[in-house]
Design an enzyme around this catalytic site. Structure first.
Site, PDB file in Angstrom:
ATOM      1  N   ARG A 227     -32.850  -1.681  19.204  1.00 12.57           N
ATOM      2  CA  ARG A 227     -31.443  -1.698  18.823  1.00 12.57           C
ATOM      3  C   ARG A 227     -31.285  -2.496  17.540  1.00 12.57           C
ATOM      4  NH1 ARG A 227     -30.887   2.027  21.612  1.00 12.57           N
ATOM      5  NH2 ARG A 227     -29.592   2.277  23.474  1.00 12.57           N
ATOM      6  N   HIS A 275     -31.859   6.771  13.975  1.00 17.83           N
ATOM      7  CA  HIS A 275     -31.831   6.630  15.444  1.00 17.83           C
ATOM      8  C   HIS A 275     -32.383   7.899  16.115  1.00 17.83           C
ATOM      9  CE1 HIS A 275     -29.715   4.414  18.976  1.00 17.83           C
ATOM     10  NE2 HIS A 275     -30.764   5.114  19.410  1.00 17.83           N
TER      11      HIS A 275
HETATM   12  P1  NAP Z   1     -37.051  -1.489  30.181  1.00 13.44           P
HETATM   13  O1  NAP Z   1     -37.936  -0.605  30.991  1.00 13.44           O
HETATM   14  O2  NAP Z   1     -35.858  -2.086  30.830  1.00 13.44           O
HETATM   15  O3  NAP Z   1     -38.008  -2.636  29.593  1.00 13.44           O
HETATM   16  C1  NAP Z   1     -37.514  -3.763  28.969  1.00 13.44           C
HETATM   17  C2  NAP Z   1     -38.648  -4.698  28.640  1.00 13.44           C
HETATM   18  O4  NAP Z   1     -38.148  -5.763  27.826  1.00 13.44           O
HETATM   19  C3  NAP Z   1     -39.280  -5.347  29.891  1.00 13.44           C
HETATM   20  O5  NAP Z   1     -40.673  -5.474  29.744  1.00 13.44           O
HETATM   21  C4  NAP Z   1     -38.631  -6.727  29.899  1.00 13.44           C
HETATM   22  O6  NAP Z   1     -39.423  -7.746  30.512  1.00 13.44           O
HETATM   23  C5  NAP Z   1     -38.516  -7.005  28.414  1.00 13.44           C
HETATM   24  N1  NAP Z   1     -37.484  -8.013  28.183  1.00 13.44           N
HETATM   25  C6  NAP Z   1     -36.177  -7.973  28.482  1.00 13.44           C
HETATM   26  N2  NAP Z   1     -35.551  -9.106  28.130  1.00 13.44           N
HETATM   27  C7  NAP Z   1     -36.519  -9.903  27.604  1.00 13.44           C
HETATM   28  C8  NAP Z   1     -36.518 -11.221  27.088  1.00 13.44           C
HETATM   29  N3  NAP Z   1     -35.406 -11.964  27.040  1.00 13.44           N
HETATM   30  N4  NAP Z   1     -37.694 -11.722  26.625  1.00 13.44           N
HETATM   31  C9  NAP Z   1     -38.833 -10.999  26.695  1.00 13.44           C
HETATM   32  N5  NAP Z   1     -38.909  -9.729  27.185  1.00 13.44           N
HETATM   33  C10 NAP Z   1     -37.759  -9.192  27.632  1.00 13.44           C
HETATM   34  O7  NAP Z   1     -36.525  -0.730  28.882  1.00 13.44           O
HETATM   35  P2  NAP Z   1     -37.093   0.601  28.210  1.00 13.44           P
HETATM   36  O8  NAP Z   1     -36.739   1.786  29.021  1.00 13.44           O
HETATM   37  O9  NAP Z   1     -38.517   0.377  27.891  1.00 13.44           O
HETATM   38  O10 NAP Z   1     -36.215   0.671  26.870  1.00 13.44           O
HETATM   39  C11 NAP Z   1     -36.224  -0.361  25.911  1.00 13.44           C
HETATM   40  C12 NAP Z   1     -35.118  -0.152  24.890  1.00 13.44           C
HETATM   41  O11 NAP Z   1     -35.484   0.875  23.957  1.00 13.44           O
HETATM   42  C13 NAP Z   1     -33.786   0.351  25.431  1.00 13.44           C
HETATM   43  O12 NAP Z   1     -33.039  -0.703  26.000  1.00 13.44           O
HETATM   44  C14 NAP Z   1     -33.115   0.940  24.204  1.00 13.44           C
HETATM   45  O13 NAP Z   1     -32.308  -0.024  23.571  1.00 13.44           O
HETATM   46  C15 NAP Z   1     -34.295   1.294  23.290  1.00 13.44           C
HETATM   47  N6  NAP Z   1     -34.385   2.754  23.040  1.00 13.44           N
HETATM   48  C16 NAP Z   1     -34.276   3.210  21.752  1.00 13.44           C
HETATM   49  C17 NAP Z   1     -34.389   4.554  21.488  1.00 13.44           C
HETATM   50  C18 NAP Z   1     -34.333   5.085  20.083  1.00 13.44           C
HETATM   51  O14 NAP Z   1     -34.298   6.295  19.879  1.00 13.44           O
HETATM   52  N7  NAP Z   1     -34.345   4.241  19.085  1.00 13.44           N
HETATM   53  C19 NAP Z   1     -34.618   5.465  22.528  1.00 13.44           C
HETATM   54  C20 NAP Z   1     -34.721   4.962  23.827  1.00 13.44           C
HETATM   55  C21 NAP Z   1     -34.593   3.601  24.073  1.00 13.44           C
HETATM   56  P3  NAP Z   1     -39.842  -7.695  32.068  1.00 13.44           P
HETATM   57  O15 NAP Z   1     -40.891  -6.606  32.155  1.00 13.44           O
HETATM   58  O16 NAP Z   1     -40.394  -9.031  32.320  1.00 13.44           O
HETATM   59  O17 NAP Z   1     -38.601  -7.373  32.830  1.00 13.44           O
HETATM   60  C1  GLV Z   2     -31.424   5.630  22.813  1.00  8.12           C
HETATM   61  O1  GLV Z   2     -31.203   4.860  21.959  1.00  8.12           O
HETATM   62  C2  GLV Z   2     -31.550   5.303  24.195  1.00  8.12           C
HETATM   63  O2  GLV Z   2     -31.193   4.187  24.595  1.00  8.12           O
HETATM   64  O3  GLV Z   2     -32.038   6.170  24.963  1.00  8.12           O
END
Ligand code: NAP
Ligand code: GLV
Length: 312
Positions: A227, A275
């Site tokens: 983000r 994005h």
């Molecule tokens: P997720 O499964 O919820 O994983 C989040 C990870 O971040 C976990 O490993 C968590 O640690 C870690 N984390 C959270 N808070 C933290 C902190 N304060 N310090 C250190 N580590 C921390 O999320 P995801 O599905 O992988 O998605 C991640 C993000 O990608 C989304 O929230 C979204 O904003 C972004 N995204 C972007 C796009 C794009 O097109 N640009 C597309 C999809 C998603 P723990 O394992 O210890 O809980």
């Molecule tokens: C895209 O940014 C998502 O959160 O899936």
């Protein structure tokens, strides 16, 4: 029984078709600011949303679940949602594959200096650079969740030296784990290519700033596909202009679309993508939502439910 689709997404017809095919008894209703007729609110059991509607779904007495149209839920959490209704983030294998493609593409681009070769080709310049060793190239993934872990494992499969940073401690095959505030400094100090895949929460907002960027080694590359709110924009530009960062690939921004006069667009060491690191594709994502609706109908909890305390 109805589902309220609360988004201006261009993909609304694809979502409607997919959901009608899989759940023919589910009435599909769309809400947009311009189309403010959702029918009988008591019939709405599910919301599928990108950003909350004004009133934040409070007037839906039989609401069972709010599904995010994306993996991130920062567009929903903390925005006056009805108490006790689970918020479910999108965990779609298609979305995960897309993100890992983006991460691998840009890691390989910088690892193999393909940007320099593209520039050389423009200038008809035959210039070879020493080839870096994959096994000593240190990649650091911030966030080892669904997306970060998949990217980390795919990079490790290519034999990169991969570390990951998470909130809670982990033991992982082939990936060096760091966690918490205490682990951040050492994680950054060994990271030549930093990839941010954290959720945006009060703890992670602004985490890519002059202090953290300053802990990276000279020449480090930063890839932010999470983000825009993770990055302090002025600090990023300063870290590239004055060191230690040599380049950045940024997919997400504080304000989207990125304003035409934003300095990121014209900075020679910054690559902007709009994005698109991984887009939600209705044909795969709808199946995940359908599976969760079936689980709810069978008395099982949907997954993954967002923890309101941690915000992800
Ligand atoms: P997720 O499964 O919820 O994983 C989040 C990870 O971040 C976990 O490993 C968590 O640690 C870690 N984390 C959270 N808070 C933290 C902190 N304060 N310090 C250190 N580590 C921390 O999320 P995801 O599905 O992988 O998605 C991640 C993000 O990608 C989304 O929230 C979204 O904003 C972004 N995204 C972007 C796009 C794009 O097109 N640009 C597309 C999809 C998603 P723990 O394992 O210890 O809980
Ligand atoms: C895209 O940014 C998502 O959160 O899936």
């Amino acid at each position: 029984m109805a589902l309220l689709f609360s988004s201006k997404s261009d993909d609304v017809d694809r979502w409607r078709d997919m959901l009608a095919r899989e759940l023919p008894d589910l009435d599909f209703r769309q809400w947009t600011p311009a189309l403010d007729d959702i029918g009988d609110p008591a019939e709405i059991e599910y919301v599928l949303a990108w950003g909350p509607r004004p009133g934040a779904f409070k007037d839906l007495p039989n609401l069972k679940c709010i599904f995010s149209l994306g993996a991130g839920v920062d567009h929903l959490i903390g925005r006056d949602l009805p108490a006790g209704v689970p918020v479910v983030r999108l965990m779609d294998p298609g979305l995960t594959r897309g993100m890992s493609e983006y991460v691998l593409y840009w890691v390989l681009h910088h690892h193999r200096r393909f940007g320099d070769y593209a520039q050389g080709a423009k200038e008809h310049c035959w210039q070879q650079y020493p080839q870096a060793d994959t096994r000593t190239r240190r990649i650091g993934i911030m966030g080892l969740g669904v997306l970060g872990l998949d990217a980390a494992q795919k990079l490790a499969a290519l034999e990169f030296d991969v570390a990951g940073w998470s909130r809670t401690p982990k033991t992982l095959d082939g990936i060096t784990p760091f966690d918490g505030e205490a682990g951040l400094k050492d994680f950054l100090a060994r990271t030549e290519i930093l990839v941010c895949l954290l959720p945006l929460t009060p703890e992670t907002a602004g985490i890519i700033n002059s202090e953290t960027l300053g802990q990276l080694p000279d020449g480090a590359v930063v890839i932010n596909a999470a983000r825009g709110g993770h990055v302090v924009d002025d600090d990023m530009i300063k870290a590239i202009d004055d060191g230690p960062v040599s380049a950045a690939v940024l997919d997400v921004f504080h304000s989207e679309p990125l304003p035409a006069d934003h300095p990121f667009w014209s900075h020679p060491k910054i690559t902007v993508t709009p994005h698109v690191a991984s887009l939600t594709v209705p044909e795969t994502a709808a199946l995940v939502v359908v599976e969760n609706i079936r689980r709810i109908r069978n008395g099982q909890p949907p997954e993954p439910i967002v923890d309101p305390d941690s915000g992800y």
